[in-house]
Design a protein around this motif. Structure first.
Motif, PDB file in Angstrom:
ATOM      1  N   VAL A  53       0.897  -1.159   0.057  1.00 10.79           N
ATOM      2  CA  VAL A  53      -0.154  -0.061  -0.029  1.00 10.79           C
ATOM      3  C   VAL A  53       0.961   1.129   0.021  1.00 10.79           C
ATOM      4  CG1 VAL A  53      -2.146  -1.059   1.157  1.00 10.79           C
ATOM      5  CG2 VAL A  53      -0.096   0.044   2.715  1.00 10.79           C
ATOM      6  N   VAL A  54       0.354   2.329  -0.413  1.00 15.06           N
ATOM      7  CA  VAL A  54       1.063   3.610  -0.638  1.00 15.06           C
ATOM      8  C   VAL A  54       0.153   4.703   0.049  1.00 15.06           C
ATOM      9  CG1 VAL A  54       2.903   3.046  -2.429  1.00 15.06           C
ATOM     10  CG2 VAL A  54       0.538   4.094  -3.069  1.00 15.06           C
ATOM     11  N   GLY A  63       4.540   7.370   1.414  1.00 11.41           N
ATOM     12  CA  GLY A  63       5.073   6.328   2.216  1.00 11.41           C
ATOM     13  C   GLY A  63       4.751   4.770   1.691  1.00 11.41           C
ATOM     14  N   THR A  64       5.229   4.068   2.440  1.00  6.31           N
ATOM     15  CA  THR A  64       4.809   2.754   1.717  1.00  6.31           C
ATOM     16  C   THR A  64       4.803   1.521   2.870  1.00  6.31           C
ATOM     17  OG1 THR A  64       5.263   1.044  -0.032  1.00  6.31           O
ATOM     18  CG2 THR A  64       7.167   2.308   0.858  1.00  6.31           C
ATOM     19  N   SER A  98       8.889   8.996   2.749  1.00 11.41           N
ATOM     20  CA  SER A  98       9.840   9.743   1.920  1.00 11.41           C
ATOM     21  C   SER A  98      10.858  10.803   2.870  1.00 11.41           C
ATOM     22  CB  SER A  98       9.032  10.705   0.820  1.00 11.41           C
ATOM     23  OG  SER A  98       9.846  11.477   0.465  1.00 11.41           O
ATOM     24  N   SER A  99      11.953  10.769   2.523  1.00  9.40           N
ATOM     25  CA  SER A  99      12.868  11.584   3.239  1.00  9.40           C
ATOM     26  C   SER A  99      12.557  13.160   2.842  1.00  9.40           C
ATOM     27  CB  SER A  99      14.339  11.505   2.919  1.00  9.40           C
ATOM     28  OG  SER A  99      14.470  11.698   1.556  1.00  9.40           O
ATOM     29  N   HIS A 100      11.859  13.427   1.866  1.00  9.70           N
ATOM     30  CA  HIS A 100      11.430  14.574   1.471  1.00  9.70           C
ATOM     31  C   HIS A 100      10.314  15.332   2.677  1.00  9.70           C
ATOM     32  CE1 HIS A 100      14.011  14.156  -1.981  1.00  9.70           C
ATOM     33  NE2 HIS A 100      13.449  13.408  -2.259  1.00  9.70           N
ATOM     34  N   LEU A 106       4.354  11.189   9.054  1.00  6.80           N
ATOM     35  CA  LEU A 106       3.654  10.517   7.907  1.00  6.80           C
ATOM     36  C   LEU A 106       3.667   8.656   8.322  1.00  6.80           C
ATOM     37  CD1 LEU A 106       5.464  11.729   4.655  1.00  6.80           C
ATOM     38  CD2 LEU A 106       2.892  11.892   5.516  1.00  6.80           C
ATOM     39  N   ALA A 107       4.557   8.353   9.185  1.00  9.30           N
ATOM     40  CA  ALA A 107       4.403   7.049   9.642  1.00  9.30           C
ATOM     41  C   ALA A 107       3.342   6.777  10.335  1.00  9.30           C
ATOM     42  CB  ALA A 107       5.805   6.363  10.110  1.00  9.30           C
TER      43      ALA A 107
END
Length: 187
Positions: A53-54, A63-64, A98-100, A106-107
């Motif tokens: 999933v994304v 994220g993924t 994403s590091s951006h 986000l997690a």
């Protein structure tokens, strides 16, 4: 932001996010994902199986994670005790953001959207996850997301013998009392 199933078209962005995670862990001197794992073939298989999933916003993957049903071989033996026994569960693996976009939580948002989706799956009673003992950031997110630490597991079944991770479990709204573990220690 929306959570959706990944397609093969998402693979380049997923690989980039995994690379970001690998580099961040290396910068923190954490020996997690420092070899080939997770390989492109694992990521491709996850997508083909319908497990990936994304988390997406404005056509960008933020994220993924791989959400894997069925019995996970790495979770068969635990030095500790799972919260459930003989209960249907999902395993979450290969979580990365994403590091951006670090600092946006986000997690945690990814986990919350997963939980919302899983709580509607009547047959799933718990969610299991593991992480490296030095990965304090992921441990914090896991615990903040309602998981309980249950012990340690050996990653031999995942092709990494001698590697030990902390294991966690979170009950879903569908957990049945008959499937909850007793106070016996399971090894």
């Amino acid at each position: 932001m929306l959570l959706r199933q990944a397609t093969m078209a998402d693979l380049p962005q997923i690989e980039s996010i995994i690379r970001d995670g690998r580099e961040l862990l290396a910068a923190q001197a954490i020996d997690q994902w420092q070899g080939a794992y997770p390989t492109t073939s694992i990521l491709v298989d996850d997508i083909h199986q319908g497990w990936t999933v994304v988390l997406e916003e404005n056509n960008e993957i933020l994220g993924t994670a791989a959400l894997i049903p069925g019995e996970d071989p790495t979770y068969k033996q635990i030095d500790g005790q799972w919260l459930t026994k003989q209960a249907p569960y999902l395993a979450i693996h290969r979580v990365a953001v994403s590091s951006h976009h670090h600092g946006r939580g986000l997690a945690g948002q990814l986990f919350q959207r997963l939980f919302d989706q899983i709580d509607h799956a009547a047959s799933i009673e718990s969610i299991r996850i593991d992480t490296h003992p030095q990965n304090m950031a992921m441990q914090h997110i896991i615990k903040k997301s309602g998981f309980s630490e249950t012990g340690t597991i050996d990653l031999a079944a995942a092709g990494m013998p001698g590697t030990t991770d902390f294991a966690y479990e979170r009950l879903t709204a569908n957990a049945k009392p008959a499937h909850l573990a007793t106070t016996e220690t399971v090894k």
